[in-house]
Scaffold this motif. Structure first.
Motif, PDB file in Angstrom:
ATOM      1  N   UNK A 213      20.737-105.584  32.085  1.00 13.28           N
ATOM      2  CA  UNK A 213      21.704-104.921  32.962  1.00 13.28           C
ATOM      3  C   UNK A 213      23.015-105.703  33.023  1.00 13.28           C
ATOM      4  N   UNK A 214      22.926-107.030  33.053  1.00 15.52           N
ATOM      5  CA  UNK A 214      24.143-107.839  33.033  1.00 15.52           C
ATOM      6  C   UNK A 214      24.894-107.654  31.724  1.00 15.52           C
ATOM      7  N   UNK A 215      24.151-107.493  30.640  1.00 11.89           N
ATOM      8  CA  UNK A 215      24.789-107.264  29.342  1.00 11.89           C
ATOM      9  C   UNK A 215      25.539-105.940  29.335  1.00 11.89           C
ATOM     10  N   UNK A 216      24.934-104.901  29.896  1.00 11.84           N
ATOM     11  CA  UNK A 216      25.613-103.608  29.985  1.00 11.84           C
ATOM     12  C   UNK A 216      26.884-103.703  30.833  1.00 11.84           C
ATOM     13  N   UNK A 217      26.796-104.422  31.944  1.00 10.28           N
ATOM     14  CA  UNK A 217      27.971-104.566  32.813  1.00 10.28           C
ATOM     15  C   UNK A 217      29.090-105.315  32.105  1.00 10.28           C
ATOM     16  N   UNK A 239      14.375-104.607  28.317  1.00 11.60           N
ATOM     17  CA  UNK A 239      14.506-105.171  29.651  1.00 11.60           C
ATOM     18  C   UNK A 239      14.082-106.641  29.593  1.00 11.60           C
ATOM     19  N   UNK A 240      14.921-107.506  30.138  1.00  8.30           N
ATOM     20  CA  UNK A 240      14.683-108.952  30.027  1.00  8.30           C
ATOM     21  C   UNK A 240      14.834-109.579  31.400  1.00  8.30           C
ATOM     22  N   UNK A 248      26.487-116.333  37.624  1.00  9.49           N
ATOM     23  CA  UNK A 248      26.601-117.280  36.516  1.00  9.49           C
ATOM     24  C   UNK A 248      26.109-116.661  35.209  1.00  9.49           C
ATOM     25  N   UNK A 249      24.999-115.918  35.262  1.00  4.72           N
ATOM     26  CA  UNK A 249      24.498-115.281  34.042  1.00  4.72           C
ATOM     27  C   UNK A 249      25.440-114.186  33.570  1.00  4.72           C
ATOM     28  N   UNK A 250      26.090-113.501  34.507  1.00  4.06           N
ATOM     29  CA  UNK A 250      27.098-112.515  34.111  1.00  4.06           C
ATOM     30  C   UNK A 250      28.280-113.215  33.459  1.00  4.06           C
ATOM     31  N   UNK A 251      28.672-114.375  34.000  1.00  2.91           N
ATOM     32  CA  UNK A 251      29.757-115.146  33.388  1.00  2.91           C
ATOM     33  C   UNK A 251      29.368-115.598  31.991  1.00  2.91           C
ATOM     34  N   UNK A 279       7.337-114.659  24.058  1.00  6.93           N
ATOM     35  CA  UNK A 279       6.125-114.869  24.848  1.00  6.93           C
ATOM     36  C   UNK A 279       6.424-115.416  26.240  1.00  6.93           C
ATOM     37  N   UNK A 280       7.347-116.387  26.326  1.00  4.81           N
ATOM     38  CA  UNK A 280       7.639-116.994  27.617  1.00  4.81           C
ATOM     39  C   UNK A 280       9.134-117.087  27.912  1.00  4.81           C
ATOM     40  N   UNK A 281       9.937-116.321  27.204  1.00  8.85           N
ATOM     41  CA  UNK A 281      11.383-116.430  27.394  1.00  8.85           C
ATOM     42  C   UNK A 281      12.064-115.106  27.081  1.00  8.85           C
ATOM     43  N   UNK A 282      13.306-115.003  27.550  1.00  4.65           N
ATOM     44  CA  UNK A 282      14.183-113.885  27.199  1.00  4.65           C
ATOM     45  C   UNK A 282      15.316-114.446  26.355  1.00  4.65           C
ATOM     46  N   UNK A 283      15.804-113.637  25.434  1.00  5.05           N
ATOM     47  CA  UNK A 283      16.816-114.104  24.489  1.00  5.05           C
ATOM     48  C   UNK A 283      17.977-113.121  24.475  1.00  5.05           C
ATOM     49  N   UNK A 284      19.162-113.654  24.675  1.00  8.23           N
ATOM     50  CA  UNK A 284      20.393-112.881  24.531  1.00  8.23           C
ATOM     51  C   UNK A 284      21.061-113.329  23.242  1.00  8.23           C
ATOM     52  N   UNK A 285      21.318-112.369  22.353  1.00  9.86           N
ATOM     53  CA  UNK A 285      21.933-112.675  21.064  1.00  9.86           C
ATOM     54  C   UNK A 285      23.246-111.918  20.943  1.00  9.86           C
ATOM     55  N   UNK A 286      24.306-112.627  20.625  1.00 13.33           N
ATOM     56  CA  UNK A 286      25.628-112.036  20.404  1.00 13.33           C
ATOM     57  C   UNK A 286      26.071-112.442  19.011  1.00 13.33           C
TER      58      UNK A 286
END
Length: 362
Positions: A213-217, A239-240, A248-251, A279-286
């Motif tokens: 959701x932060x990525x979409x925003x 969904x992550x 801070x995560x939005x920044x 398995x135990x983490x979420x990953x944001x890739x740009x």
């Protein structure tokens, strides 16, 4: 912390060794008494006469006292020497600690010998000093660079005002515009420094956050900038859920996407944004297209105020803290940032943060 004086560890170990040796000697003599001497008859015939039991016990007591006195002296002397030898590595560690306290961070213990508890402690201390020295050096570079960056707009403002004071025909409107631009940059830099400090101190409340959701925003906010630069934004993912500070995560997300848009191809470039689960983490890739970047340059992009050549001359140069802020925010959320140059040009950035279950996120 003030403490009352006490016995040294070496003396304590010496007394412990001596006490153990005395107890062992006393037990040995007691065993001899219980199992041998107490069963002797009152009179015993031997060659040349009769041996009286009382005389034998008296001689045994004298010999036992002499043996215990010898064990006492031997235990004190031997224990003192042995304790000194055993504690020699601790003395080196204490010396290195005092040197570090006085500001000498380049000193290392480098304790020789095979691995044991003291060597493990010394190696851990050397590793801590290495990390601390690197951190202090980084902070010094940061302070010097921050001072330089903050001084620049102030110096420009002072120069503009000096010129305006000596030139009565100066265009006031142009002067105000230039001062506004310079002051805006100074404000942006100050806010970035405050954000960097806040994230580094971890002075924030953790909440349940959906990174997608932060990525979409962030993508919607930066869409006009992407259209201005002729860059296509492509988003995908799952969904992550994670735990952290939404602002801070939005920044973090905004900085990554904005950096990918600004430092892209002049035309027909694109930015791919993806959120995924492990398995135990979420990953944001740009991932973005752009110029060829060397691994050496990429490894320095997260340093504060580090800019490539194209950043210095760009209208969107920023304050040089974009990726540094991303790295600090990721570290504050117990995550990690990985930058990889793309073979065809551009950059691939991934941020991995510990995840929470979807059930816990509700």
């Amino acid at each position: 912390m003030s403490r009352k004086p006490g016995l040294s560890v070496r003396l304590k170990l010496t007394l412990s060794y001596t006490g153990f040796l005395m107890v062992a000697g006393f037990l040995l003599l007691a065993v001899m008494w219980v199992f041998v001497l107490r069963h002797l008859p009152a009179y015993t015939s031997v060659d040349g006469g009769v041996l009286i039991r009382s005389f034998l016990l008296r001689d045994f007591a004298s010999a036992a006292a002499a043996v215990l006195a010898f064990l006492l002296v031997f235990g004190l002397v031997g224990g003192w020497l042995l304790a000194g030898r055993m504690l020699a590595p601790l003395t080196r560690i204490t010396h290195a600690t005092r040197m570090a306290t006085n500001g000498s961070l380049d000193h290392r213990i480098r304790l020789p010998g095979r691995e044991d508890e003291f060597r493990e402690l010394a190696d851990a201390f050397d590793g801590m000093l290495t990390r601390l020295e690197a951190h202090v050096a980084e902070q010094r570079r940061f302070a010097a660079n921050a001072s330089h960056e903050l001084r620049t707009p102030l110096a420009i403002s002072k120069a503009l005002l000096d010129v305006a004071r000596t030139d009565p025909h100066l265009d006031v409107t142009a002067l105000v515009e230039r001062l506004h631009t310079v002051n805006t940059r100074a404000i942006d830099l100050t806010e970035a420094l405050l954000l960097l400090s806040r994230a580094d101190r971890r002075s924030f409340t953790r909440e349940r956050v959906d990174l997608s959701l932060l990525t979409e925003e962030a993508t919607e906010t930066l869409l006009p900038l992407a259209e201005k630069h002729g860059v296509s934004l492509i988003t995908s993912g799952d969904i992550a859920h994670t735990a952290g500070s939404p602002p801070l995560l939005l920044q973090l997300t905004t900085n990554l996407i904005q950096n990918a848009i600004v430092h892209n191809l002049p035309e027909r470039g694109y930015v791919r944004v993806h959120t995924g689960l492990r398995s135990k983490s979420v990953v944001l890739t740009v991932e973005n297209t752009g110029e060829q970047l060397s691994p050496q340059l990429v490894s320095t992009l997260t340093e504060p105020f580090r800019r490539g050549t194209e950043r210095i001359h760009s209208d969107q140069a920023g304050v040089g803290l974009g990726l540094a802020i991303v790295k600090t925010i990721a570290r504050a959320h117990d995550g990690k940032l990985v930058l990889t140059p793309r073979p065809t040009g551009g950059l691939r950035v991934s941020v991995e943060i510990p995840a929470i279950s979807r059930h816990a996120a509700r």
